[in-house]
Design a protein around this motif. Structure first.
Motif, short mmCIF file in Angstrom:
data_model
loop_
_atom_site.label_atom_id
_atom_site.label_comp_id
_atom_site.label_asym_id
_atom_site.label_seq_id
_atom_site.Cartn_x
_atom_site.Cartn_y
_atom_site.Cartn_z
N GLY A 3 0.80 -1.22 0.00
CA GLY A 3 0.00 0.00 0.00
C GLY A 3 0.83 1.27 0.00
N GLN A 4 2.12 1.17 0.31
CA GLN A 4 2.99 2.33 0.28
C GLN A 4 3.59 2.50 -1.11
N SER A 5 4.24 3.62 -1.34
CA SER A 5 4.84 3.90 -2.64
C SER A 5 6.31 4.20 -2.51
N SER A 6 7.02 4.10 -3.63
CA SER A 6 8.43 4.43 -3.72
C SER A 6 8.61 5.35 -4.92
N THR A 7 9.59 6.24 -4.85
CA THR A 7 9.84 7.18 -5.95
C THR A 7 11.04 6.72 -6.76
N SER B 89 10.87 -0.62 -18.56
CA SER B 89 10.55 -2.03 -18.77
C SER B 89 10.53 -2.75 -17.44
N ASP B 90 10.24 -4.03 -17.50
CA ASP B 90 10.06 -4.88 -16.32
C ASP B 90 8.82 -4.43 -15.54
N GLY B 91 9.01 -3.85 -14.34
CA GLY B 91 7.87 -3.51 -13.50
C GLY B 91 7.06 -2.31 -13.96
N TRP B 92 7.53 -1.59 -14.98
CA TRP B 92 6.78 -0.49 -15.58
C TRP B 92 7.03 -0.52 -17.08
N SER B 93 6.41 0.39 -17.83
CA SER B 93 6.57 0.34 -19.28
C SER B 93 6.31 1.71 -19.89
N GLY C 60 13.91 12.29 -14.97
CA GLY C 60 12.61 12.46 -14.37
C GLY C 60 12.45 11.66 -13.10
N SER C 61 11.25 11.66 -12.56
CA SER C 61 10.93 10.88 -11.37
C SER C 61 9.47 10.42 -11.47
N GLU C 62 9.17 9.33 -10.78
CA GLU C 62 7.82 8.77 -10.86
C GLU C 62 7.56 7.92 -9.63
N GLN C 63 6.35 8.00 -9.10
CA GLN C 63 5.98 7.16 -7.96
C GLN C 63 5.38 5.85 -8.44
N VAL C 64 5.77 4.76 -7.75
CA VAL C 64 5.22 3.44 -8.04
C VAL C 64 4.76 2.82 -6.73
N ALA C 65 3.79 1.93 -6.82
CA ALA C 65 3.28 1.26 -5.62
C ALA C 65 3.08 -0.22 -5.92
N PRO C 66 4.16 -0.98 -6.08
CA PRO C 66 4.02 -2.41 -6.39
C PRO C 66 3.42 -3.17 -5.20
N THR C 67 2.74 -4.25 -5.51
CA THR C 67 2.15 -5.08 -4.45
C THR C 67 3.06 -6.23 -4.05
#
Length: 725
Positions: free
Chosen positions: A53-57, A71-75, A82-89
């Motif tokens: 439920g938490q995110s990482s930048t 690629s891999d966990g994003w696309s 740049g920067s982007e927040q992700v919230a993998p389960t």
């Protein structure tokens, strides 16, 4: 990247010099453009470890590039920086590839999703009311998505909240169970209702626990930490008859208790070294007994008259240390032991909240010493767990007695020269890990002496590695410490630091490090995975319990991979490879090439068929050794149940007559899913002696034959195994 660019630039300069030296018509030099600059990229995740439920930048920057691709966990396409927040389960690898005229370059970052068990607090205010009174429950939790009320209340609750309960006519316990991806945790609070003619005695039960000094400097008994005695039984009893006055209760997680007792009555408060739950799951019954007299340890307060008003009675169990030696009863010891068990229980409940724990006694005495002999005399040899009746005490006690199941714990200070384990939490949790294997999972370990640097039978290596890792998980501390020399010294190891001695499937150090790295949230070296406890416990109580192979790191890893995703499987395999264990092997260790310096250790299993005699050799270690290569495993697969006769002919060397062979005593054991179904262990000690099991029925499926030479010796011993029928 710097070295690559420098080398490339040197080649370009050499080419320019060569062309200039050639001269040539009219051109007078080299008109080729210099090579394009190579791209660079930096890529980070912050934080690298999150809860569900938490995110990482994700942040990235590049030079000499015009575009980037995820690629891999994003696309998708990304800007050069740049920067982007992700919230993998689940634990996920993210990769970015940036390109320019000089080529392309990729970098990856891993975000670990830690399935931490929920934490729950639940309090009642006030804890004591008169009949018809009200109380307010307050609760909060972390790492939880849902909560459910039971016992004194019911229904689904928010993860934090406040609720008034009452009016109350009887003492009531309220339980809250909160669940998240890391498991389930429950807490209880009790509101005591006093009735006419009674008063409430309340207080706190605590004990002193000495912390460790610096590494190798033992325990600091001069600065004990006062700790709550959690979930222990408390009684008000008559000082003369020791009859109970009023109902017994248990302390909460702060060590607090309340008991309703008659007014104007002589009594004392007694805390028992006993943790007992109710009749509905989860349930447990843990006691600390003195193995020399089989008595339960108790802590008594001073006698008092209950009077006509509510009162407070606190109890503190001291260590008994006077600055130089133990000069009084070590009252804290049984409660310290029990509190270590409390922590192991809570770890299990975080993964399996409805667990019913089989009763467990923990045997401790200040006379429990390292001498071997009769345990009722205190001669227990070492701290150990046993599953039940054993010949140990029958051989050493007069009259002969069976050894009761339980954990036996060293306690002999011996004037500063003994070994005491009551305050060594890792040691006690390690032995509880063997109880877990025995009662909830499966252990095929044959026991025996062992150490982190030993090359062991694969069953022993896994069992001891599991115990070491389980203790670290219980305490969330990979540094195992065991005090000795009275209290002045300690030995141990750090599961977070890679031990490179004797790495492999036969090493308890390797197994302990793998299991800890699977659990913990710190990723380093080959450790790129964090699963928490629940998946590991699920394998222990599932695939590891039902495997056709003998229990080992192979059967465990095979079971874990079967329930894991691709990223997790890669992490598991990386940990295995980092400890020189084949990551491609199945539950039987097929294809393993690491023999630990003992060529007779491989293959781990050899297939055997009916009417096809097979010659196998052991390393000849003496007296039923648990060392690598001393026991050989044969795999007999039957399409249907069959009646067979099995013969093991001992000490038959190639080309040598039987009478020139050394004396031997071959033994054989037959297992089906770890259950011993037959054995031949008669004593015959002559050259070419044999062992035979005649006309026995064996089940369909995989049966494992274990053969070894009990006599052993300096030379390898070979045996021919034949199966007829």
């Amino acid at each position: 990247m710097t070295e690559f660019r420098a080398a490339h630039h040197s080649l370009a300069l050499a080419a320019l010099l060569g062309l200039a030296g050639c001269g040539g018509g009219g051109g007078g030099g080299d008109n080729n453009p210099p090579p394009a600059a190579q791209p660079t990229v930096t890529f980070t995740a912050n934080p690298t470890s999150i809860n569900p439920g938490q995110s990482s930048t994700l942040s990235w920057s590049s030079t000499n590039t015009t575009a980037c691709t995820a690629s891999d966990g994003w696309s998708g396409s990304r800007a050069p920086s740049g920067s982007e927040q992700v919230a993998p389960t689940t634990t996920t690898t993210f990769t970015v590839t940036c390109s320019g005229s000089g080529g392309a370059i990729s970098q990856s970052a891993i975000v670990t999703v830690v399935n931490s068990p929920p934490t729950v607090t639940l309090t009642a205010t006030p804890t004591v009311v008169t009949a018809g009174g009200m109380s307010t429950l307050n609760w909060s939790s972390t790492n939880a998505t849902t909560c459910a009320a039971s016992t004194g209340w019911s229904g689904t609750k928010s993860v934090t909240g406040t609720e008034q309960v009452g009016p109350l006519s009887a003492t009531t316990t309220y339980t809250l169970e909160c669940t998240g991806t890391g498991g389930t945790t429950s807490r209880s609070a009790t509101v005591t209702v006093s009735t006419a003619g009674n008063v409430i005695v309340s207080g706190r039960i605590e004990f002193q626990r000495p912390p460790f000094n610096a590494i190798n400097q033992g325990l600091n008994l001069d600065a004990p930490v006062v700790s709550p005695a959690r979930q222990v039984v408390v009684e008000a009893i008559n000082p003369t008859t020791r009859a109970r006055v009023g109902a017994a209760t248990v302390t909460d997680t702060s060590g607090d208790y309340s008991i309703e007792v008659p007014q104007n009555t002589s009594m004392l408060i007694s805390a028992r070294a006993e943790m007992v739950s109710g009749t509905s799951a989860p349930t447990w019954n843990f006691k600390v007994l003195n193995n020399t007299n089989n008595r339960l340890y108790v802590l008594d307060g001073s006698a008092f008259d209950s009077g006509t008003a509510n009162s407070t009675r606190d109890l503190l169990a001291p260590t008994g240390w006077n600055g130089t030696t133990y000069n009084t009863t070590r009252a804290a010891a049984p409660f310290a032991i029990l509190d270590s068990v409390y922590r192991t229980k809570e770890l299990i409940l975080s993964a399996a909240p409805g667990t019913t724990f089989p009763a467990l006694n923990l045997y401790w005495s200040p006379t429990n010493r390292t001498a071997d002999g009769c345990t009722t005399d205190g001669n227990i040899g070492t701290t150990f767990y046993t599953s039940g009746a054993s010949a140990l005490d029958s051989d050493n006690c007069t009259p002969a007695v069976e050894l009761p199941a339980g954990i036996y714990i060293l306690g002999d200070y011996a004037g500063g020269n003994g070994d005491t384990d009551e305050f060594d939490q890792h040691v006690i949790a390690h032995e509880f890990g063997h109880y877990v294997e025995d009662r909830f999972a499966r252990s095929d370990s044959i026991g025996g002496t062992h150490g982190p640097d030993d090359r062991l039978d694969l069953r022993v290596a896994f069992g001891e590695g599991w115990g070491n890792a389980f203790s670290a998980m219980t305490l969330n501390d990979p540094v195992y410490r065991d005090s000795s020399r009275g209290i002045t010294f300690d030995t141990g190891f750090n599961l977070e630091s890679d031990s490179t001695t004797a790495e492999g499937w036969f090493s308890e150090a390797s197994i302990g490090e793998i299991l800890w790295d699977l659990f913990d949230s710190v990723n380093d070296g080959a450790d790129m995975i964090s699963l928490g406890f629940t998946p590991l416990y699920s394998v222990m109580t599932g695939a590891q319990r039902t495997t056709d192979a003998m229990t080992s790191i192979y059967s465990f890893a095979s079971g874990l991979r079967a329930t894991s995703g691709a990223t997790q499987r890669a992490g598991i395999n990386g940990l295995l490879a980092g400890e020189s264990i084949s990551s491609a092997a199945d539950a039987f260790g097929s294809g393993e090439s690491n023999d630990g310096g003992n060529a007779m250790a491989l293959p781990i299993y050899t297939d055997i068929a009916r009417n096809q005699p097979l010659n196998v050799c052991s390393n000849g270690a003496e007296d039923g050794s648990n060392e690598l290569g001393s026991r050989r495993f044969l795999r007999l697969t039957l399409p249907s149940a069959a009646v067979l006769s099995i013969t093991v002919q001992g000490a038959v060397g190639p080309g040598a007559p039987v009478n020139s062979q050394p004396a031997s005593d071959p033994d054989i054991y037959i297992y089906n899913q770890g259950r011993l179904i037959d054995a031949g262990v008669t004593t015959t000690t002559q050259p070419g002696s044999s062992e035979m099991i005649q006309q026995r029925s064996y089940p369909a499926g995989v049966n494992i034959l274990e053969v070894h030479d009990w006599i052993g010796g300096a030379l390898p011993h070979c045996m021919t195994v034949s199966i007829a029928g």
